[in-house]
Enzyme design. Structure first.
Site, PDB file in Angstrom:
ATOM      1  N   GLU A  33       1.027  -1.294   0.130  1.00 27.74           N
ATOM      2  CA  GLU A  33       0.047  -0.059  -0.166  1.00 27.74           C
ATOM      3  C   GLU A  33       0.919   1.234  -0.017  1.00 27.74           C
ATOM      4  O   GLU A  33       0.662   2.035  -0.680  1.00 27.74           O
ATOM      5  CB  GLU A  33      -0.807  -0.062   1.208  1.00 27.74           C
ATOM      6  CG  GLU A  33      -2.112  -0.941   1.326  1.00 27.74           C
ATOM      7  CD  GLU A  33      -2.499  -1.250   2.613  1.00 27.74           C
ATOM      8  OE1 GLU A  33      -3.759  -0.468   2.793  1.00 27.74           O
ATOM      9  OE2 GLU A  33      -2.378  -1.758   3.441  1.00 27.74           O
ATOM     10  N   TYR A  34       1.883   1.165   0.745  1.00 24.78           N
ATOM     11  CA  TYR A  34       2.864   2.484   0.850  1.00 24.78           C
ATOM     12  C   TYR A  34       3.483   2.813  -0.424  1.00 24.78           C
ATOM     13  O   TYR A  34       3.337   3.721  -1.093  1.00 24.78           O
ATOM     14  CB  TYR A  34       3.977   1.923   1.916  1.00 24.78           C
ATOM     15  CG  TYR A  34       5.031   3.390   2.088  1.00 24.78           C
ATOM     16  CD1 TYR A  34       4.761   4.229   2.905  1.00 24.78           C
ATOM     17  CD2 TYR A  34       5.974   3.472   1.104  1.00 24.78           C
ATOM     18  CE1 TYR A  34       5.391   5.450   3.052  1.00 24.78           C
ATOM     19  CE2 TYR A  34       6.702   4.620   1.329  1.00 24.78           C
ATOM     20  CZ  TYR A  34       6.459   5.608   2.201  1.00 24.78           C
ATOM     21  OH  TYR A  34       7.392   6.543   2.305  1.00 24.78           O
ATOM     22  N   LEU A  81      34.123  12.806  24.356  1.00 26.21           N
ATOM     23  CA  LEU A  81      33.943  12.710  25.863  1.00 26.21           C
ATOM     24  C   LEU A  81      35.293  12.093  26.322  1.00 26.21           C
ATOM     25  O   LEU A  81      35.996  11.386  25.588  1.00 26.21           O
ATOM     26  CB  LEU A  81      32.795  11.848  25.921  1.00 26.21           C
ATOM     27  CG  LEU A  81      31.497  12.122  25.788  1.00 26.21           C
ATOM     28  CD1 LEU A  81      30.091  11.158  26.142  1.00 26.21           C
ATOM     29  CD2 LEU A  81      30.998  13.280  26.718  1.00 26.21           C
ATOM     30  N   LYS A 111      26.554   4.041  24.051  1.00 28.70           N
ATOM     31  CA  LYS A 111      27.407   4.882  23.091  1.00 28.70           C
ATOM     32  C   LYS A 111      27.629   4.068  21.942  1.00 28.70           C
ATOM     33  O   LYS A 111      28.239   3.090  21.788  1.00 28.70           O
ATOM     34  CB  LYS A 111      28.717   4.956  23.622  1.00 28.70           C
ATOM     35  CG  LYS A 111      29.622   6.129  22.731  1.00 28.70           C
ATOM     36  CD  LYS A 111      30.789   6.285  23.781  1.00 28.70           C
ATOM     37  CE  LYS A 111      31.585   7.446  23.158  1.00 28.70           C
ATOM     38  NZ  LYS A 111      32.028   7.046  21.659  1.00 28.70           N
ATOM     39  N   LYS A 282      25.782  11.058  31.914  1.00 33.08           N
ATOM     40  CA  LYS A 282      25.934  12.280  32.008  1.00 33.08           C
ATOM     41  C   LYS A 282      25.169  12.824  33.040  1.00 33.08           C
ATOM     42  O   LYS A 282      24.332  12.318  33.383  1.00 33.08           O
ATOM     43  CB  LYS A 282      24.982  12.794  30.563  1.00 33.08           C
ATOM     44  CG  LYS A 282      25.384  12.496  29.450  1.00 33.08           C
ATOM     45  CD  LYS A 282      24.647  12.845  28.160  1.00 33.08           C
ATOM     46  CE  LYS A 282      25.283  12.374  26.707  1.00 33.08           C
ATOM     47  NZ  LYS A 282      24.381  12.656  25.577  1.00 33.08           N
ATOM     48  N   CYS A 400      37.939 -29.001  -2.877  1.00 37.97           N
ATOM     49  CA  CYS A 400      36.958 -28.241  -2.541  1.00 37.97           C
ATOM     50  C   CYS A 400      35.720 -29.140  -1.758  1.00 37.97           C
ATOM     51  O   CYS A 400      35.433 -30.131  -2.354  1.00 37.97           O
ATOM     52  CB  CYS A 400      36.194 -27.591  -3.769  1.00 37.97           C
ATOM     53  SG  CYS A 400      34.583 -26.959  -3.375  1.00 37.97           S
ATOM     54  N   CYS A 418      38.569 -22.695  -4.532  1.00 41.38           N
ATOM     55  CA  CYS A 418      38.230 -23.842  -5.296  1.00 41.38           C
ATOM     56  C   CYS A 418      38.353 -23.408  -6.891  1.00 41.38           C
ATOM     57  O   CYS A 418      37.896 -22.589  -7.184  1.00 41.38           O
ATOM     58  CB  CYS A 418      36.557 -24.019  -5.147  1.00 41.38           C
ATOM     59  SG  CYS A 418      35.996 -25.211  -6.399  1.00 41.38           S
TER      60      CYS A 418
HETATM   61 ZN   LIG Z   1      34.004 -26.156  -5.573  1.00 43.47          ZN
END
Ligand SMILES: [Zn+2]
Length: 657
Positions: A33-34, A81, A111, A282, A400, A418
């Protein structure tokens, strides 16, 4: 409805939905919809550009790339700081505050490890945003900041002037996605979310920035005209009411509760969607802050507590190897699960063989693991006193683990890859590369289509592209009859792309576009190239011994042979379409600058190379000729300085003959 009124209504509506989605994380309409409303607004704005509003969501991504980042002097400095590294130091800070003030109250915030920015709103409109720089002068990054959806482009009931400070960051999920994309494109991944955010803010194309999904949390009012706050918490609540995404803070009260909050943030720090490097304590009271003021370096009324990286011992149960999309084998240690900074860690990255060798890491070892900001934890050291008997040094496999092809170490690095041309782990990248514009130029075959072709099983390797059926392709998500037919036509057309493009498309290591062309010109066909010896290959201009060996290795791999025979059967041309190399420009290096009327730069490059010349991107003393076209830039100046010969387009055409 009156178009002006409709534009106003749609803009307000879309901004409201965007606020609910991005800031409140509570969307009330679907993305679909947006998008529909957004497109409607785009159309209206195109038809009535004068009615478009400054805070229109369509204004977030500017059309044009920017040329640079102008300096901006901060009206209020962006101070840094004082860091404290232990609870004792934090206590000392609290005691200092208690000595100078009666019952001081503190706020505590995480932070964020990001980039500090100042955002300036004039009469409620976001007019400028700048990086921290040295605290006094930063850089104008307004256009890039506008792409961040949580930055309101306008604010309701505004003061005349409001300057806020926030931290831009890349959410962890966006960071992982970005690095995955880098891997797919064969680019270097970013080390951590902070580097990724910094690299993104330096992009000159806001579209690219927009695609990286940066976010911001606001944590301070730097300046405001017409309103006075008495406390920090009050000012943050004010910012929330102005629709900013504000840092999650706690008005902790006294020092004990501040310390408890600091500890809580530390324990849960991995659960934030942003990387943090500490907590900020702070003073809450702003008049107290003013009284205490700042030293030359930092304010006296705040400190940043830095969490030490958490380390723990655990045992390595196994080492597993993953094959990435570029074929790189990455070893990972499988750990006995251990709690670190609020998350359970079961794996640690080992990067490569050198790292394993450096640690002398073996399966069964007890190791010290650390998680410090990065997404995947690291192994710091091996506790050799706890090493069980019978362990052996670990070596990455020589084949591999996915496809069984031999692996090869990169000539210039620690990575092991590989070599399989049909390795399933690499197919997504292979398909995208094969289809890319400078390779086989298969229109419409980008990342998402490649993904769905592979995952639907319609293809397993690039050779399967040539037997795709339009009806099957049309059934894929986001495809239809027309786009399927276009794809098939484009695949068909790619059969005659020619040897130069094919060589580049096959992804042989170090055989780029230029090498593909040079080899095609010299050998004329893939079959002839395949028969070439090492000596014949290295005799070719621009082909070194490393490249020559990669080519020989590639052809000797059975997977390559299988792929080639399937491509040949499919009717893919193995012959060169390139002009055989001429020698008119032999030994000459050209630099092209500015635009040419009669041809594109790629074309000019191809013509120069066809005559045996080289094209370089930068001017040096070795440059033989600079071809200066329309609106030539700095390269022309450089050429003039170095006394390199410069010719215009007419002279260039004459030279080409
Ligand atoms: Zn491979």
């Amino acid at each position: 409805m009156d178009p002006r009124e409709e534009i106003r209504k749609l803009t307000a509506e879309l901004n409201e939905h965007s606020y609910r989605y991005y800031v409140q994380d509570a969307p009330t309409i679907s993305d679909f919809e947006y998008d529909a409303k957004y497109r409607h607004l785009e159309e209206l704005e195109a038809a009535y550009p004068d009615f478009a509003l400054p805070d229109s969501p369509t204004k977030r991504v500017g059309g044009e790339a920017i040329s640079g980042f102008d300096p901006v002097e901060h009206q209020v400095p962006l101070e840094s700081l004082t860091d404290v590294f232990s609870e004792e130091e934090l206590l000392a800070f609290h005691e200092r505050m208690e000595q100078s003030l009666e019952k001081p109250l503190f706020t505590v915030e995480p932070k964020i490890d990001g980039l500090s920015m100042a955002l300036i709103y004039e009469n409620g409109v976001f007019v400028k945003g700048a990086t921290r720089g040295d605290g006094k002068v930063g850089e104008d990054v307004t256009e890039n900041l506008k792409t961040i959806r949580t930055i309101p482009l306008t604010i309701p009931d505004p003061p005349e002037l409001l300057i806020v400070r926030g931290e831009v960051y890349m959410p962890k999920k966006a960071f992982e996605d970005l690095n995955e994309r880098c891997e797919l494109n064969g680019e270097k991944p970013f080390a951590n979310p902070r580097n990724a955010a910094a690299g993104t803010m330096r992009q000159k194309d806001p579209k690219k920035v927009s695609s990286r999904h940066l976010d911001i949390l606001i944590f301070n009012v730097q300046a405001v005209r017409g309103i006075t706050f008495t406390t920090h918490a009050e000012s943050l609540e004010y910012l929330k009411s102005k629709r900013f995404k504000v840092i999650p803070y706690l008005l902790a009260g006294d020092r004990e509760s501040a310390l408890a909050e600091v500890r809580r943030i530390g324990e849960e720090r991995e659960n934030y969607d942003f990387a943090i490097d500490g907590a900020v304590v702070k003073l809450n009271d702003l008049s107290d802050r003013e009284r205490l003021g700042s030293t030359a370096k930092a304010p006296r009324w705040a400190v940043a507590y830095k969490y030490p990286p958490e380390k723990k011992e655990t045992v390595v149960r196994d080492i597993v190897v993953q094959v990435g999309r570029t074929g790189v084998l990455t070893p990972k240690a499988v750990l006995d699960p251990v709690r670190l900074a609020g998350t359970t860690v079961g794996f640690a990255t080992l990067h490569n063989q050198d790292v394993i060798d450096g640690l002398d890491l073996r399966v069964g070892d007890t190791v010290l693991v650390q998680k410090a900001g990065e997404i995947i934890p690291e192994i710091l050291s091996v506790n050799k006193d706890k090493r069980p008997a019978g362990t052996v040094p670990y070596k990455l496999p020589e084949r591999c683990p996915v496809c069984g092809s031999p692996v090869a170490r990169d000539e210039d690095g620690a990575f092991i890859r590989c070599t399989g041309a049909e390795c399933p782990a690499q197919q997504l990248r292979n398909v995208i590369h094969f289809a890319s514009k400078n390779a086989m130029d298969i229109d419409g075959l980008g990342e998402s289509l490649a993904q769905s072709l592979l995952s639907s099983g319609l293809i397993a390797t690039v050779a399967d592209l040539y037997s795709l059926e339009a009806e099957k392709v049309a059934e894929l998500e986001r495809m239809g009859k027309k786009s399927a037919a276009n794809l098939i036509a484009s695949i068909e057309k790619s059969k005659s792309a020619g040897m130069a493009r094919l060589l580049f498309a096959l992804g042989i290591r170090q055989v780029g576009e230029a090498a593909g062309r040079v080899l095609a010109r010299r050998f004329g066909s893939v079959e002839a190239l395949e028969k070439a010896s090492l000596e014949e290959l290295t005799a070719v201009n621009d082909v070194g011994e490393t490249t020559a060996r990669y080519i020989l290795d590639w052809f000797s791999n059975p997977q390559s042979q299988h792929l080639l025979s399937r491509l040949r059967e499919a009717g893919v041309s193995f012959a060169s379409n390139e002009e055989p190399v001429g020698d008119r420009f032999s030994g000459m290096t050209f630099v092209l600058t500015g635009g040419l009327d009669s041809m594109s730069r790629d074309e000019a490059k191809a013509r120069i190379e066809a005559l045996g010349g080289k094209v370089s991107s930068s001017v040096s003393k070795k440059t033989s000729l600079v071809v200066a076209g329309e609106s030539a830039g700095s390269k022309l100046t450089k050429a003039q300085e170095l006394g390199v010969r410069i010719i215009d387009e007419a002279a260039f055409l004459e030279l080409l003959g």
